[in-house]
Design a protein around this motif. Structure first.
Motif, mmCIF file in Angstrom:
data_model
loop_
_atom_site.group_PDB
_atom_site.id
_atom_site.type_symbol
_atom_site.label_atom_id
_atom_site.label_comp_id
_atom_site.label_asym_id
_atom_site.label_seq_id
_atom_site.Cartn_x
_atom_site.Cartn_y
_atom_site.Cartn_z
ATOM 1 N N LEU A 45 0.835 -1.204 0.000
ATOM 2 C CA LEU A 45 0.000 0.000 0.000
ATOM 3 C C LEU A 45 0.868 1.252 0.000
ATOM 4 C CD1 LEU A 45 -2.731 1.441 0.226
ATOM 5 C CD2 LEU A 45 -2.579 1.139 2.712
ATOM 6 N N ASN A 46 1.970 1.207 0.757
ATOM 7 C CA ASN A 46 2.864 2.359 0.824
ATOM 8 C C ASN A 46 3.447 2.662 -0.556
ATOM 9 O OD1 ASN A 46 5.837 3.417 1.169
ATOM 10 N ND2 ASN A 46 4.769 4.025 3.030
ATOM 11 N N VAL A 47 3.944 1.644 -1.232
ATOM 12 C CA VAL A 47 4.553 1.861 -2.547
ATOM 13 C C VAL A 47 3.495 2.253 -3.573
ATOM 14 C CG1 VAL A 47 5.828 0.757 -4.423
ATOM 15 C CG2 VAL A 47 6.484 0.337 -2.065
ATOM 16 N N THR A 48 2.321 1.635 -3.476
ATOM 17 C CA THR A 48 1.248 2.002 -4.412
ATOM 18 C C THR A 48 0.896 3.478 -4.281
ATOM 19 O OG1 THR A 48 0.329 -0.233 -4.315
ATOM 20 C CG2 THR A 48 -1.121 1.510 -5.099
ATOM 21 N N THR A 49 0.737 3.917 -3.055
ATOM 22 C CA THR A 49 0.414 5.322 -2.814
ATOM 23 C C THR A 49 1.527 6.227 -3.328
ATOM 24 O OG1 THR A 49 -0.830 4.701 -0.840
ATOM 25 C CG2 THR A 49 -0.203 7.014 -1.051
ATOM 26 N N GLY A 50 2.792 5.855 -3.030
ATOM 27 C CA GLY A 50 3.911 6.684 -3.455
ATOM 28 C C GLY A 50 4.053 6.763 -4.959
ATOM 29 N N CYS A 51 3.947 5.618 -5.632
ATOM 30 C CA CYS A 51 4.161 5.612 -7.079
ATOM 31 C C CYS A 51 3.014 6.281 -7.826
ATOM 32 C CB CYS A 51 4.345 4.181 -7.577
ATOM 33 S SG CYS A 51 5.846 3.377 -6.946
ATOM 34 N N GLU A 52 1.799 6.206 -7.284
ATOM 35 C CA GLU A 52 0.657 6.813 -7.960
ATOM 36 C C GLU A 52 0.507 8.305 -7.639
ATOM 37 O OE1 GLU A 52 -1.377 5.621 -10.209
ATOM 38 O OE2 GLU A 52 -0.437 3.645 -10.261
ATOM 39 N N ASP A 53 0.963 8.715 -6.474
ATOM 40 C CA ASP A 53 0.705 10.097 -6.040
ATOM 41 C C ASP A 53 1.921 11.008 -6.107
ATOM 42 O OD1 ASP A 53 -1.805 9.229 -5.550
ATOM 43 O OD2 ASP A 53 -1.744 9.403 -3.369
ATOM 44 N N THR A 54 3.139 10.452 -6.070
ATOM 45 C CA THR A 54 4.343 11.275 -6.041
ATOM 46 C C THR A 54 4.715 11.737 -7.448
ATOM 47 O OG1 THR A 54 5.162 10.033 -4.138
ATOM 48 C CG2 THR A 54 6.774 11.333 -5.370
ATOM 49 N N THR A 55 5.188 12.983 -7.529
ATOM 50 C CA THR A 55 5.716 13.479 -8.802
ATOM 51 C C THR A 55 7.102 12.886 -9.017
ATOM 52 O OG1 THR A 55 4.473 15.538 -8.585
ATOM 53 C CG2 THR A 55 6.319 15.526 -10.123
ATOM 54 N N LEU A 56 7.236 12.023 -9.981
ATOM 55 C CA LEU A 56 8.490 11.328 -10.257
ATOM 56 C C LEU A 56 9.229 12.005 -11.417
ATOM 57 C CD1 LEU A 56 6.977 7.723 -10.108
ATOM 58 C CD2 LEU A 56 8.410 8.800 -8.352
ATOM 59 N N PRO A 57 10.551 11.842 -11.502
ATOM 60 C CA PRO A 57 11.288 12.462 -12.618
ATOM 61 C C PRO A 57 10.968 11.809 -13.959
ATOM 62 C CG PRO A 57 12.750 11.111 -11.284
ATOM 63 C CD PRO A 57 11.453 11.201 -10.535
ATOM 64 N N TYR A 58 10.399 10.615 -13.946
ATOM 65 C CA TYR A 58 9.989 9.938 -15.169
ATOM 66 C C TYR A 58 8.479 9.693 -15.108
ATOM 67 C CZ TYR A 58 10.760 6.315 -11.682
ATOM 68 O OH TYR A 58 10.767 5.596 -10.511
ATOM 69 N N PRO A 59 7.726 10.033 -16.148
ATOM 70 C CA PRO A 59 6.300 9.694 -16.174
ATOM 71 C C PRO A 59 6.147 8.168 -16.168
ATOM 72 C CG PRO A 59 6.847 11.311 -17.867
ATOM 73 C CD PRO A 59 8.147 10.776 -17.349
ATOM 74 N N LEU A 60 5.079 7.674 -15.570
ATOM 75 C CA LEU A 60 4.891 6.230 -15.487
ATOM 76 C C LEU A 60 4.816 5.537 -16.848
ATOM 77 C CD1 LEU A 60 2.514 5.789 -12.407
ATOM 78 C CD2 LEU A 60 4.967 5.377 -12.575
ATOM 79 N N PRO A 61 4.330 6.188 -17.908
ATOM 80 C CA PRO A 61 4.384 5.510 -19.213
ATOM 81 C C PRO A 61 5.792 5.302 -19.763
ATOM 82 C CG PRO A 61 2.672 7.205 -19.196
ATOM 83 C CD PRO A 61 3.489 7.405 -17.957
ATOM 84 N N THR A 62 6.822 5.896 -19.108
ATOM 85 C CA THR A 62 8.206 5.732 -19.576
ATOM 86 C C THR A 62 8.604 4.261 -19.518
ATOM 87 O OG1 THR A 62 8.765 7.924 -18.704
ATOM 88 C CG2 THR A 62 10.604 6.438 -19.190
ATOM 89 N N PRO A 63 9.235 3.714 -20.557
ATOM 90 C CA PRO A 63 9.703 2.321 -20.517
ATOM 91 C C PRO A 63 10.613 2.081 -19.314
ATOM 92 C CG PRO A 63 9.863 3.209 -22.736
ATOM 93 C CD PRO A 63 9.507 4.363 -21.859
ATOM 94 N N LEU A 64 10.514 0.888 -18.722
ATOM 95 C CA LEU A 64 11.281 0.583 -17.509
ATOM 96 C C LEU A 64 12.781 0.758 -17.731
ATOM 97 C CD1 LEU A 64 9.435 -2.581 -16.117
ATOM 98 C CD2 LEU A 64 8.931 -0.158 -15.753
ATOM 99 N N ALA A 65 13.279 0.360 -18.890
ATOM 100 C CA ALA A 65 14.722 0.419 -19.141
ATOM 101 C C ALA A 65 15.252 1.841 -19.174
ATOM 102 C CB ALA A 65 15.041 -0.288 -20.464
#
Length: 351
Positions: A45-65
């Motif tokens: 739950l902690n990671v889900t909340t963080g990854c969905e709500d935090t502004t990350l330097p890469y947008p989530l659609p960015t390829p994992l590599a």
């Protein structure tokens, strides 16, 4: 989270650098705190909340590599002075940026962009909170016209569980009662001032006025022993631990799970060679009780709630009445341990 642990960490680290690791090792258990039940936490739950709500330097659609390189570039753009004293890779590996490197690129829900509901809200913040700083609370208030912000000086994260002044509880009580919250924490300070280095011998103490000599040093050492036991008990209480443990140099203590509960000491040693046994009461904020002294000196001392001491040491009667600057009573909501310890010590010299 633990103002009483905060108060002793500087002395513990400084003493350890000088070769005396006893205090730092005793604080290890307190710093770890009680075991948390698995049902009370969810890393997912902690990671889900963080990854969905935090502004990350890469947008989530960015390829994992492609994400690691983007994360490193974003980190390189931050001045190191912004995260001193940690190194850059430690910052990265303890952040959501690292946690979310493998997070799926799908979007669980669209970002919410509408106004927040116009409802009453109580926003609480500790002035020392670096995880959810008070700036967040004031930013949220701008979105909630009928919100009240209450901040507490000297408090860190989670003001509800670490407040020793009572003002946060008062703010909550007023909010629930639908009365004006106001500023119940104005002029309050949740901080407990740092205590001195732990003593290595009776020679580290001043001699109590009116007693004099070694017996006067022992009297002050006994008062510091009592203060140390109470400080340790409060550290354990706020860590969620059972109120029992060892003295700094030997012996043990136990108490009740209450802020002002009685403490039982059994050959408790804060000063090497000075053993103290008996029961301490702090129901009115000051220490009182009858203590038996053995080892460096022998006798029985009675502490009263005004900071005075009477009894017998080394076969002679002793009477100590505190004057301004030598008070033994803690008093005050923040419990002035630092003052009580310091006034009974000689200036600390590098050993």
């Amino acid at each position: 989270l633990n103002p009483f642990l905060q108060a002793e960490l500087p002395a513990a680290m400084s003493a350890a650098r000088r070769g005396d690791t006893a205090l730092l090792m005793r604080l290890k258990r307190i710093g770890q705190g009680a075991t948390t039940k698995l049902a009370d936490l969810s890393f997912g739950l902690n990671v889900t909340t963080g990854c969905e709500d935090t502004t990350l330097p890469y947008p989530l659609p960015t390829p994992l590599a492609a994400r690691p390189a983007i994360a490193q570039q974003a980190l390189a753009a931050i001045p190191p002075s912004d995260y001193d004293p940690w190194d850059a890779q430690t910052v990265l590996r303890t952040s959501y940026v690292d946690d979310c490197l493998d997070w799926p690129g799908d979007t669980v829900r669209q970002p919410f962009t509408g106004p927040l509901p116009d409802v009453p809200a109580l926003l609480l913040g500790g002035r020392l909170d670096t995880r959810t700083p008070v700036e967040n609370a004031f930013a949220t208030k701008r979105e909630l016209p009928h919100a009240s912000v209450v901040t507490l000086k000297g408090s860190g994260h989670d003001t509800l569980d670490s407040d020793i002044t009572g003002c946060i509880n008062e703010a909550l009580r007023r909010f629930i009662a639908r009365t004006p919250v106001g500023h119940p924490c104005a002029g309050r300070n949740n901080g407990v001032a740092p205590v001195p280095l732990p003593p290595r011998s009776i020679r580290d103490f001043k001699s109590a006025p009116g007693v004099g000599g070694t017996r006067g040093r022992v009297l002050f050492a006994v008062l510091d022993t009592a203060s140390d036991a109470r400080l340790t008990a409060l550290q354990e209480l706020f860590a969620g631990l059972s109120i029992r443990g060892g003295g700094l140099r030997g012996g043990r203590f136990s108490g009740e799970a209450a802020f002002d509960g009685p403490l039982s000491l059994h050959e408790y040693q804060y000063v090497p060679g000075l053993r103290v046994s008996g029961t301490l009461d702090s129901s009115d904020g000051a220490l009182a009780g009858t203590l038996r002294v053995s080892g460096t000196a022998h006798g029985t001392l009675k502490l009263d709630h005004r900071g005075g001491v009477t009894g017998e040491l080394g076969g002679r009667e002793v009477h100590f009445k505190p004057t301004r600057g030598t008070t033994a009573a803690s008093g005050g909501p923040a419990l002035a341990f630092a003052r009580d310890f310091a006034v009974r010590r000689l200036p600390v010299l590098a050993r």
